[in-house]
Scaffold this motif. Structure first.
Motif, PDB file in Angstrom:
ATOM      1  N   SER A 110      13.009 -15.251   0.909  1.00  0.00           N
ATOM      2  CA  SER A 110      11.933 -14.256   0.718  1.00  0.00           C
ATOM      3  C   SER A 110      11.835 -13.204   1.553  1.00  0.00           C
ATOM      4  N   ILE A 113      14.188 -10.747  -0.505  1.00  0.00           N
ATOM      5  CA  ILE A 113      13.809 -10.490  -1.662  1.00  0.00           C
ATOM      6  C   ILE A 113      12.650  -9.643  -1.339  1.00  0.00           C
ATOM      7  N   ASP A 114      11.830  -9.732  -0.520  1.00  0.00           N
ATOM      8  CA  ASP A 114      10.800  -8.956  -0.155  1.00  0.00           C
ATOM      9  C   ASP A 114      11.036  -7.334   0.386  1.00  0.00           C
ATOM     10  N   ALA A 117      12.612  -5.782  -2.489  1.00  0.00           N
ATOM     11  CA  ALA A 117      11.501  -5.065  -3.380  1.00  0.00           C
ATOM     12  C   ALA A 117      11.047  -3.886  -2.887  1.00  0.00           C
ATOM     13  N   PHE A 123      14.580  -6.153 -10.018  1.00  0.00           N
ATOM     14  CA  PHE A 123      14.881  -7.493 -10.316  1.00  0.00           C
ATOM     15  C   PHE A 123      15.020  -7.855 -11.846  1.00  0.00           C
TER      16      PHE A 123
ATOM     17  N   PHE B  93       4.162 -15.133  -4.828  1.00  0.00           N
ATOM     18  CA  PHE B  93       5.389 -15.039  -4.074  1.00  0.00           C
ATOM     19  C   PHE B  93       5.277 -15.210  -2.557  1.00  0.00           C
ATOM     20  N   PRO B  94       6.009 -15.962  -1.791  1.00  0.00           N
ATOM     21  CA  PRO B  94       5.657 -16.247  -0.604  1.00  0.00           C
ATOM     22  C   PRO B  94       6.409 -15.084   0.519  1.00  0.00           C
ATOM     23  N   LYS B  95       5.524 -13.904   0.235  1.00  0.00           N
ATOM     24  CA  LYS B  95       6.270 -12.759   1.065  1.00  0.00           C
ATOM     25  C   LYS B  95       5.708 -13.148   2.515  1.00  0.00           C
ATOM     26  N   PRO B  96       6.940 -13.068   3.188  1.00  0.00           N
ATOM     27  CA  PRO B  96       6.387 -13.417   4.965  1.00  0.00           C
ATOM     28  C   PRO B  96       5.634 -12.633   5.369  1.00  0.00           C
ATOM     29  N   PHE B 127       8.197 -10.433  -7.597  1.00  0.00           N
ATOM     30  CA  PHE B 127       8.907 -10.243  -6.282  1.00  0.00           C
ATOM     31  C   PHE B 127       8.347  -9.061  -5.566  1.00  0.00           C
ATOM     32  N   CYS B 128       7.775  -8.117  -6.412  1.00  0.00           N
ATOM     33  CA  CYS B 128       7.410  -6.928  -5.799  1.00  0.00           C
ATOM     34  C   CYS B 128       5.791  -7.050  -5.562  1.00  0.00           C
TER      35      CYS B 128
END
Lengths: 684, 684
Positions: A110, A113-114, A117, A123, B93-96, B127-128
């Motif tokens: 994550s 990816i973040d 992003a 993507f 999305f599991p954005k931290p 993702f974004c």
């Protein structure tokens, strides 16, 4: 140039010719993640051996996807006195080739990816338009399958996609399909007498198609060509075309060529990597170990277990590598460059004493503007990596008399940096030596300490408070390496710990010995022992590469690290590295003359390199001067949030500030020993 | 309504009120993959027990990401005689959340990603702009951390983000930071005497900020508010603001509220699932077992080991479920519906004898057009799933006298379908019974056969050619279940196999026994045995849910499956299911009256339901009529390429056409036994 599945085939020649003409090329990869281990600090202990680091990266990083690959070729134009660059930015995705081809799974992290992003990464381009690829084994398998299918068709077996005339014998048609098949025969009979050129049968099951093929093959050995076609809705139906013998052969030939082209399409991006490999050109990267590992893993073969084997495969795939992060962290550059992260390095090598490299983007290629940073687009990162290399290489020319403004990537001055890949966050081993044995620093000032899991870094500082400066490298919840500043303190520490109950201290040597014994006891790595009592490597040496256990193609490559060198000094530059000092006899002799200028002044170099340009600090005082973990590294190959802070904690990055252990422990009972934490000597 | 991170907070009230007013809602999820096992055929054996299937899905499917969640609420408008729908399409999305929050990894399966890409799925939105989420444990942890941090600040420990006045004592400032800290004190002194309102210190390290906090806290207990602020470049610096006591308190309160809101933001999409759960509304899905498992796994808690425990958690999270694929595969619908894939079902329930449901999209919501299919957008799939349910439910009204055109989702007529989740590709167990014991079909016509790994399906057909029709369900390379058409053949097969050397046959009962014994021997699942000789479930029954080992929130929920029902018949509908026949006594009695109409005609129903609407075929003749694997299922929850063909091979899908084993074996020596393959009896 942006390259996706859509324009890949038409771009391939541009790629090939760019590689062909290049003096060197720079590469960069973007990944779907960095580490699937518990955290990066466990992954990158400051006292890892190269073997340990390699296994950790192999275990915890190879399930991510390398999904953007940047290449920037650099060709020096003598007349313009500048480099002409051709940057490529490839989007890569393992789109399954067909129903039977591997359905690859990959991990996404994550935070990575973040981060991508947030950098505007596209993507959709990866997942919708990514170029497919196959590793060598998959390619071989697919080509074999294709061959086999053709062979089977020739014998009328299997579900052929076209009929060969040699098929023989009537098919056994199950009762319930007899009507269906008879209707098909009737239609084909009609086709042969009417004026139509072809006949489209209704979509039907694979089994029915098989029956049709077998029946028609037997009933109509001549005069028709039979082929399976797919509708837009992916329904498959059979097309029967009236043909004479010549036409039939022509169509079969066409079909074969089409299949061959489909196979090439499936090999996809791997063809680019093969071309790089085949070119033998110098490949430059920044902090490139992971890039190299991923590239081999994804486009060649699964990574070998053993580090030595990995080095050999690497030399097959990339016969000459140069890591700009290692270069920037090494003398004479380490004295000039405070921050070796790619973005910072790029800025610094534009300023004095460096000279901004003269480059020009080739016509028809996207011209990157370094003022408008596009960091973390692989093509851009490859481009500025190349710039950094050019600046640093040219800087070496200033040591010549007379100084030279341009130093070729083939110059002997650059050679010492070849095939040494930067090792992140290892205190006393700055690089992985791809073409020789790795550095083996003495670690006799290092203690291995085990303790209750309630302990935190401050407890260790307190425990060793009598010894002055220490450096803690956490291994897990209950153990850490503690580096003392003086080796003679080790015995004192060992003595005082003798009666301790809550903790236990071993020397580094004892620790290594115990670890080896444990491994053997557990039989984790079944070993064969040679007569000399040492483990026999699976592949004895670099020269045995001809019998290497890797897929064809690789085997045939020479692994000489200086392949392609124009000079005559073809000996691998593996000398002198295991002793931490650049041997003056061989080393400075090599430095004395630039193979291009031929009139170098030896004194000028020696005055600056008397200690060896590449000499790294001695282990005992390496902390301050070795490439220390810095926050910017995180941006390069680490979780960008920095939540995977380094396990090696030096004072400035003390537990109260960053650090896995610091964070965690602070939570449990951080209040108690705050003061002891702060009683750190002024001089470190 | 499309909901991303950008508009999530402002959409939340619309979601809440839609749920509040809904008569029922439909859901659908899109995942980054289906199975990380070797292939789906290994994952879905046709003779799996529900326990086996659950563990396989848990093991091989939960590491994928549910990244698009569709909800469509349906509210019946009496005056308009139509449903008002509100479709939502969430990107997740599991954005931290921050540096210390979990950095989740998830797997992507190339075929699934490629399939979604081909459907126009927008990965950049996921993702974004994906909405973050936390499961219950993570939420609790984060809230505790926040509390603890506040507590620490109050005591001047840790790295506070604001100062509480109760901090006491001077900080110990290491020598090398003394100058720095003194300069800060000077600046603050100046601030207090000049006319400025606030003071921005330069960005510095976390350790320096800690020192500043501690020092200022001690030096200036009143008159200033100190806060850490982040620049756009993510550099952190300290801001000192001149305040009176009241202002300081107000700012601290603000800060606390801000933190609270940030925490809520981090809980993110889980709040929507909590709201669904809290509403107790009927949740409809199509082939929804994986959706339910993923939803619980991602937004509540890791899935329990044991199937019984999973059922209990499920009832806590979704007190009432209905699976339209199970409904469509059950009488009276199974006789009318030939293809139960969602897309096909949606088409069929528009045609006679069904009536196209009357629906209208609520104002301000995106109106889906079923003519322009947007399949595999979760919001659309949820929408048409709801339509299918409405059509099928209303069709049940035609059995009433007088017939009713509208049947409420609360109707007793619908009840038999509650909480039964379709089980894909299990020959003789059509569904997982969430609120009671599962069906236990007799499998005494099934043989467990082991053989050399060279064998292919045709070898098994040949081996059992004397017994007429057989059905082969592959387990692995060297074993398979073979279902005979008649149970009395089992003994004959056992007798003839006695002297066989190459293969071995066991009855299903022997196989199950052996498997249990093996498990115990290996100690894989340590079991406690009750006095009655049966394994004690960890959680004795549904009623023990109050002491359930799952995170708070779940515990407090009643698990009555009919919670929210307006009628008084609150008894769970768990009766009669374990015997394969719908018990007429209880079953048809319930059917006789529609709780809304109150004037139902019992005869009308009984004539059509004398065998029980939900009666499924007997195990021995289930092959033809049970929900057989069809290609369209693949589109729903399977690898869309169909390269994971089903392990259970019936004749029409014989090995030469699809099937893992078929494919593979064909390759190795497919030519040899082609003819024996085709000697299949006409009647199956």
């Amino acid at each position: 140039m942006e390259v996706t599945r859509r324009n890949f085939k038409e771009s391939l020649n541009a790629v090939y010719s760019a590689l062909e003409e290049a003096d060197f090329l720079a590469i960069d990869g973007e990944f779907s993640g960095i580490s699937d281990g518990p955290n990066v600090s466990a992954l990158t202990n400051g006292l890892d051996t190269p073997e340990e680091r390699y296994s950790k990266l192999k275990k915890h990083s190879m399930d991510f996807l390398l999904f953007q690959f940047g290449i920037c070729t650099f060709k020096y134009d003598q007349t313009k006195s500048k480099y002409i660059t051709k940057p490529f930015n490839f989007y890569v995705f393992p789109k399954p080739f067909n129903r039977t081809s591997p359905d690859l799974k990959f991990i996404c992290q994550s935070s990575s990816i973040d981060f991508l992003a947030s950098q505007g990464f596209d993507f959709n381009k990866v997942f919708c338009q990514g170029i497919p690829y196959l590793n060598q084994e998959e390619e071989v398998q697919l080509r074999e399958q294709s061959e086999e299918r053709r062979h089977q068709h020739a014998n009328g077996v299997g579900t052929p996609s076209f009929i060969s005339p040699s098929s023989k014998g009537p098919a056994h048609v199950p009762e319930e399909h007899k009507d269906f098949i008879n209707r098909v025969i009737g239609k084909v009979d009609a086709l042969l007498t009417n004026s139509e050129k072809s006949l489209d049968l209704d979509p039907c099951t694979g089994f029915q198609r098989k029956l049709i093929y077998q029946t028609l093959n037997w009933k109509f050995p001549k005069g028709i060509h039979v082929e399976t076609v797919e509708t837009e809705k992916k329904e498959r139906y059979i097309q029967v075309i009236k043909v004479d013998d010549e036409e039939r052969k022509r169509r079969e030939q066409q079909k074969r060529e089409r299949e061959q082209e489909e196979l090439n399409d499936a090999v996809g991006f791997s063809r680019v990597i093969h071309a790089i490999s085949k070119s033998g050109k110098l490949v430059v990267g920044h902090n490139m170990l992971l890039d190299v590992m991923h590239t081999i893993h994804q486009f060649y073969c699964p990574l070998p277990e053993d580090l030595q084997d990995f080095k050999e495969v690497t030399m097959c795939v990339f016969p000459r590598l140069l890591d700009t992060k290692l270069m920037a962290s090494t003398l004479p550059f380490k004295e000039l460059i405070t921050n070796t992260s790619l973005a910072e390095l790029e800025k610094q090598v534009k300023e004095s004493p460096f000279k901004s490299p003269q480059v020009e983007t080739a016509e028809g290629f996207h011209s990157y503007d370094t003022a408008q940073q596009q960091l973390h687009e692989a093509g851009y990162d490859a481009y500025i990596t190349g710039l950094c290399f050019v600046s640093m290489a040219n800087y070496l020319g200033s040591f010549l008399t007379p100084p030279k403004a341009y130093i070729s990537p083939h110059s002997k001055l650059v050679e010492p940096f070849f095939n040494k890949l930067f090792l992140m966050r290892i205190i006393d081993i700055p690089y992985l030596n791809v073409t020789g044995p790795d550095l083996q620093p003495k670690r006799d000032h290092v203690l291995f300490v085990t303790f209750p899991k309630e302990w935190k870094t401050s407890d260790l500082y307190q425990l060793f408070s009598a010894f002055g400066n220490i450096q803690v490298s956490w291994l897990d919840d209950t153990s850490a390496f503690v580096s003392l500043s003086q080796t003679d303190q080790v015995q004192i520490a060992m003595n005082t710990s003798r009666y301790a109950e809550s903790y236990r201290i071993q020397t580094y040597a004892e620790y290594v010995k115990g670890k080896h014994q444990n491994k053997e006891k557990l039989g984790q790595t079944p070993k064969s022992w040679g007569e000399d009592g040492w483990r026999k490597p699976h592949y004895a040496s670099a020269t045995s590469a001809a019998t290497f256990g890797y897929p064809r193609g690789l085997r045939k490559r020479s692994i000489s690290p200086v392949q392609g060198e124009q000079g005559s000094a073809d000996a691998p530059v593996t000398d002198g590295w295991s002793n931490y000092s650049y041997p003056d006899s061989a080393g400075s002799k090599k430095m004395k003359t630039d193979d291009k200028s031929g009139q170098a002044n030896a004194e000028a170099i020696e005055s600056k390199t008397s200690e060896g340009w590449l000499k790294t600090a001695d282990a005992s005082d390496s902390t301050g001067s070795s490439p220390v973990p810095d926050d910017d590294e995180a941006e390069e190959k680490e979780s960008p949030e920095g939540n995977d802070a380094e396990g090696t904690v030096t004072w400035q990055q003390a537990p109260a500030v960053h650090g896995r252990k610091g964070q965690k422990k602070k939570k449990s009972k951080g209040a108690t020993s705050t003061t002891s934490l702060f009683e750190v000597p002024d001089v470190w």
